[in-house]
Design a protein around this motif. Structure first.
Motif, PDB file in Angstrom:
ATOM      1  N   ALA A 110       0.848  -1.200   0.000  1.00 18.57           N
ATOM      2  CA  ALA A 110       0.000   0.000   0.000  1.00 18.57           C
ATOM      3  C   ALA A 110       0.879   1.244   0.000  1.00 18.57           C
ATOM      4  O   ALA A 110       0.539   2.254  -0.611  1.00 18.57           O
ATOM      5  CB  ALA A 110      -0.905  -0.017   1.228  1.00 18.57           C
ATOM      6  N   GLU A 111       2.041   1.153   0.641  1.00 15.33           N
ATOM      7  CA  GLU A 111       2.935   2.308   0.720  1.00 15.33           C
ATOM      8  C   GLU A 111       3.382   2.752  -0.684  1.00 15.33           C
ATOM      9  O   GLU A 111       3.300   3.934  -1.035  1.00 15.33           O
ATOM     10  CB  GLU A 111       4.151   1.931   1.568  1.00 15.33           C
ATOM     11  CG  GLU A 111       5.029   3.104   1.889  1.00 15.33           C
ATOM     12  CD  GLU A 111       6.354   2.666   2.511  1.00 15.33           C
ATOM     13  OE1 GLU A 111       6.522   1.481   2.861  1.00 15.33           O
ATOM     14  OE2 GLU A 111       7.234   3.540   2.622  1.00 15.33           O
ATOM     15  N   THR A 112       3.813   1.798  -1.493  1.00 16.98           N
ATOM     16  CA  THR A 112       4.264   2.139  -2.855  1.00 16.98           C
ATOM     17  C   THR A 112       3.099   2.643  -3.698  1.00 16.98           C
ATOM     18  O   THR A 112       3.237   3.618  -4.452  1.00 16.98           O
ATOM     19  CB  THR A 112       4.922   0.908  -3.524  1.00 16.98           C
ATOM     20  OG1 THR A 112       6.058   0.545  -2.742  1.00 16.98           O
ATOM     21  CG2 THR A 112       5.362   1.210  -4.944  1.00 16.98           C
ATOM     22  N   ARG A 113       1.932   2.014  -3.542  1.00 17.09           N
ATOM     23  CA  ARG A 113       0.763   2.472  -4.323  1.00 17.09           C
ATOM     24  C   ARG A 113       0.397   3.906  -3.923  1.00 17.09           C
ATOM     25  O   ARG A 113       0.074   4.738  -4.779  1.00 17.09           O
ATOM     26  CB  ARG A 113      -0.431   1.529  -4.107  1.00 17.09           C
ATOM     27  CG  ARG A 113      -0.186   0.114  -4.625  1.00 17.09           C
ATOM     28  CD  ARG A 113      -1.480  -0.697  -4.703  1.00 17.09           C
ATOM     29  NE  ARG A 113      -2.152  -0.869  -3.422  1.00 17.09           N
ATOM     30  CZ  ARG A 113      -1.969  -1.902  -2.587  1.00 17.09           C
ATOM     31  NH1 ARG A 113      -1.099  -2.862  -2.894  1.00 17.09           N
ATOM     32  NH2 ARG A 113      -2.632  -1.989  -1.456  1.00 17.09           N
ATOM     33  N   ASP A 114       0.489   4.201  -2.627  1.00 16.80           N
ATOM     34  CA  ASP A 114       0.169   5.560  -2.161  1.00 16.80           C
ATOM     35  C   ASP A 114       1.146   6.589  -2.724  1.00 16.80           C
ATOM     36  O   ASP A 114       0.743   7.670  -3.145  1.00 16.80           O
ATOM     37  CB  ASP A 114       0.178   5.626  -0.622  1.00 16.80           C
ATOM     38  CG  ASP A 114      -1.051   4.963  -0.031  1.00 16.80           C
ATOM     39  OD1 ASP A 114      -2.009   4.713  -0.803  1.00 16.80           O
ATOM     40  OD2 ASP A 114      -1.050   4.673   1.185  1.00 16.80           O
ATOM     41  N   ILE A 115       2.427   6.234  -2.731  1.00 17.21           N
ATOM     42  CA  ILE A 115       3.426   7.167  -3.295  1.00 17.21           C
ATOM     43  C   ILE A 115       3.122   7.398  -4.774  1.00 17.21           C
ATOM     44  O   ILE A 115       3.143   8.532  -5.261  1.00 17.21           O
ATOM     45  CB  ILE A 115       4.865   6.624  -3.113  1.00 17.21           C
ATOM     46  CG1 ILE A 115       5.231   6.560  -1.636  1.00 17.21           C
ATOM     47  CG2 ILE A 115       5.872   7.490  -3.882  1.00 17.21           C
ATOM     48  CD1 ILE A 115       6.534   5.835  -1.335  1.00 17.21           C
ATOM     49  N   ALA A 116       2.830   6.320  -5.482  1.00 12.57           N
ATOM     50  CA  ALA A 116       2.555   6.445  -6.925  1.00 12.57           C
ATOM     51  C   ALA A 116       1.352   7.358  -7.165  1.00 12.57           C
ATOM     52  O   ALA A 116       1.357   8.182  -8.085  1.00 12.57           O
ATOM     53  CB  ALA A 116       2.315   5.063  -7.530  1.00 12.57           C
ATOM     54  N   ARG A 117       0.338   7.228  -6.307  1.00 12.88           N
ATOM     55  CA  ARG A 117      -0.857   8.097  -6.452  1.00 12.88           C
ATOM     56  C   ARG A 117      -0.474   9.539  -6.158  1.00 12.88           C
ATOM     57  O   ARG A 117      -0.846  10.456  -6.883  1.00 12.88           O
ATOM     58  CB  ARG A 117      -1.967   7.644  -5.501  1.00 12.88           C
ATOM     59  CG  ARG A 117      -2.632   6.354  -5.946  1.00 12.88           C
ATOM     60  CD  ARG A 117      -3.836   5.999  -5.047  1.00 12.88           C
ATOM     61  NE  ARG A 117      -4.390   4.719  -5.437  1.00 12.88           N
ATOM     62  CZ  ARG A 117      -4.309   3.599  -4.697  1.00 12.88           C
ATOM     63  NH1 ARG A 117      -3.731   3.611  -3.513  1.00 12.88           N
ATOM     64  NH2 ARG A 117      -4.819   2.468  -5.154  1.00 12.88           N
ATOM     65  N   GLU A 118       0.287   9.704  -5.073  1.00 12.09           N
ATOM     66  CA  GLU A 118       0.660  11.051  -4.628  1.00 12.09           C
ATOM     67  C   GLU A 118       1.443  11.806  -5.707  1.00 12.09           C
ATOM     68  O   GLU A 118       1.231  12.996  -5.940  1.00 12.09           O
ATOM     69  CB  GLU A 118       1.506  10.889  -3.362  1.00 12.09           C
ATOM     70  CG  GLU A 118       1.912  12.149  -2.669  1.00 12.09           C
ATOM     71  CD  GLU A 118       2.973  11.831  -1.600  1.00 12.09           C
ATOM     72  OE1 GLU A 118       2.812  10.836  -0.859  1.00 12.09           O
ATOM     73  OE2 GLU A 118       3.968  12.571  -1.546  1.00 12.09           O
TER      74      GLU A 118
END
Ligand code: NAP
Length: 305
Positions: free
Chosen positions: A40-48
Motif C-alpha cells: 500500500a505504501e508504494t501504491r500511495d506514493i505512486a498516487r501522490e
C-alpha cells in the motif's frame, strides 16, 4: 510518435516501471497507463506523485482490458504474479517483463498464461542503484539496448509492436535466445555485480582495521564498486538464484584469470601484466566507441562529486 498500446498495465512500480511511465509519456506511446504494486505504501506514493493514470490495488484488477502487461517485479516474484493475472488477461493481450534473467522467467511465467495471449519477455539493459516509484526518469533507456526474447511461437506482429514501444522509449532493440541472453548478462552484469559486492565486503573488513581510511580515501575504483554494491538486495538475490549456471561458469573463468594475475604479480612478470592491461584498455575503448559510456575522465564526474 503515435500510440502503440491503448492500455498498458505495469505490475510493480519501481525504478524500471516508473522510468517506463516517464518514457512512454514523453513520446505519447500509451493511451492509458494503469499501475499496481505489492505494498500500500508504494501504491500511495505512486498516487501522490501522479505516476500513472490510475493506480489499483491488485494485479488482477490492473490487467483487466490491458493490451500490454509488463511485469516489473523481482525475477523471483514473476511466477506468483503470472498466476494471479492469468485468468484476468484480455484475449490477444501481450504479456512482457523486464527481468534481468530470461530462462527462469519463461519457465515460471509461461505455464500460467492462457492461450491467445502473447508472451514476449524483454530486458532493458539500463538501470541505476536506486529503487522505488520516485526513482524513475524518462531518459533511462535512451541509447541503451533492450533485449527482446521471443518464445518459440511468438506472433511476429506482437513482437514488432513491443519493439516499437521500446524504440519509442529511446532504446536500441535486439533479439536473443534466452540461454544466450543469460550467459551474456552473466559476463556483462551479473558477475561484475558479485565482484563489486565482494570487494566492498573485503574493504569493510579492512576498514575496521584501518579506522575508516577505506571510506575517507574511497575515490576512484572503490567508490564505483560501492555504487554498484548499493543495488537492491532483493533484485540481486533473485538474479543469482535464477541465473545460477551461467554465473557459476563465468565466476569459474574469473577465478582462473585472477589466479593467473596473482601468479604474475608474485613472479614479477611485468610483461604479462602490461599485456593484460593493454588488452583490457582496448575493451574500454570499444565500449566508448559503441556509445555505451563517456570518454570524459572519471566517467564525466566533476572532481567535487
Ligand atoms: P524496484 O525499484 O526495487 O521495484 C520493484 C517492484 O516490485 C516494487 O514495486 C515492489 O513492490 C515489487 N515487488 C517486490 N517484490 C515483490 C513480490 N514478491 N511480489 C510482487 N511485487 C513485488 O525494482 P526495479 O529496479 O524496478 O526492478 C524490477 C525488475 O527489473 C527486476 O526484475 C529487475 O531484475 C529488472 N531490472 C532492473 C534493473 C536495475 O538496474 N534496477 C535493470 C534492468 C532490469 P513494493 O514497492 O510494494 O515492495
Amino acid at each position: 510518435m503515435s500510440v502503440v498500446y491503448d492500455r498498458v498495465a505495469l505490475i510493480g512500480l519501481g525504478l524500471i516501471a516508473s522510468s517506463m511511465v516517464h518514457a512512454m509519456r514523453r513520446a505519447g506511446l500509451a493511451g492509458e497507463i494503469i499501475g499496481t504494486a505489492r505494498s500500500a505504501e508504494t501504491r500511495d506514493i505512486a498516487r501522490e506523485i501522479g505516476l500513472c493514470d490510475r493506480v489499483v490495488d491488485t494485479a488482477a484488477e490492473a490487467v483487466e482490458g490491458a493490451d500490454l502487461v509488463v511485469l516489473c517485479v523481482p525475477v523471483g516474484a514473476m511466477g506468483g504474479v503470472a498466476a494471479e493475472i492469468g485468468p484476468a488477461l484480455k484475449a490477444g493481450a501481450t504479456v512482457s517483463d523486464v527481468g534481468s534473467v530470461k530462462q527462469a522467467v519463461i519457465d515460471n511465467v509461461a505455464p500460467h498464461l492462457p492461450s491467445g495471449v502473447h508472451f514476449i519477455p524483454a530486458h532493458p539493459l539500463a538501470g541505476t542503484e536506486q529503487s522505488g516509484p520516485r526513482s524513475g526518469f524518462a531518459e533511462l533507456f535512451d541509447n541503451r539496448w533492450c533485449i527482446i526474447v521471443p518464445t518459440g511461437d511468438a506472433d511476429a506482429d506482437a513482437v514488432a509492436r513491443l519493439r516499437a514501444l521500446w524504440e519509442g522509449m529511446g532504446s536500441f532493440v535486439d533479439t536473443m535466445e534466452p540461454e544466450h541472453h543469460d550467459l551474456v548478462l552473466a559476463v556483462t552484469s551479473h558477475t561484475p555485480h558479485l565482484i563489486a559486492y565482494t570487494m566492498v565486503g573485503v574493504a569493510d573488513d579492512l576498514s575496521r582495521v584501518t579506522d575508516s581510511e577505506v571510506i575517507k580515501y574511497s575515490a576512484a575504483g572503490f567508490r564505483d564498486f560501492t555504487r554498484i554494491a548499493a543495488s537492491d538486495p532483493t533484485m540481486w538475490r533473485d538474479v543469482f538464484l535464477n541465473n545460477k549456471e551461467a554465473t557459476l561458469e563465468i565466476l569459474g573463468r574469473f577465478t582462473e584469470e585472477l589466479f593467473a594475475l596473482q601468479r604474475a604479480i608474485r613472479q614479477g612478470d611485468g610483461e604479462m601484466l602490461h599485456d593484460y592491461f593493454t588488452h583490457t584498455r582496448a575493451i574500454r575503448r570499444g565500449i566508448i566507441e559503441a556509445g555505451q559510456d563517456t570518454d570524459a575522465p572519471n566517467f564525466g564526474r566533476s572532481p567535487t562529486k
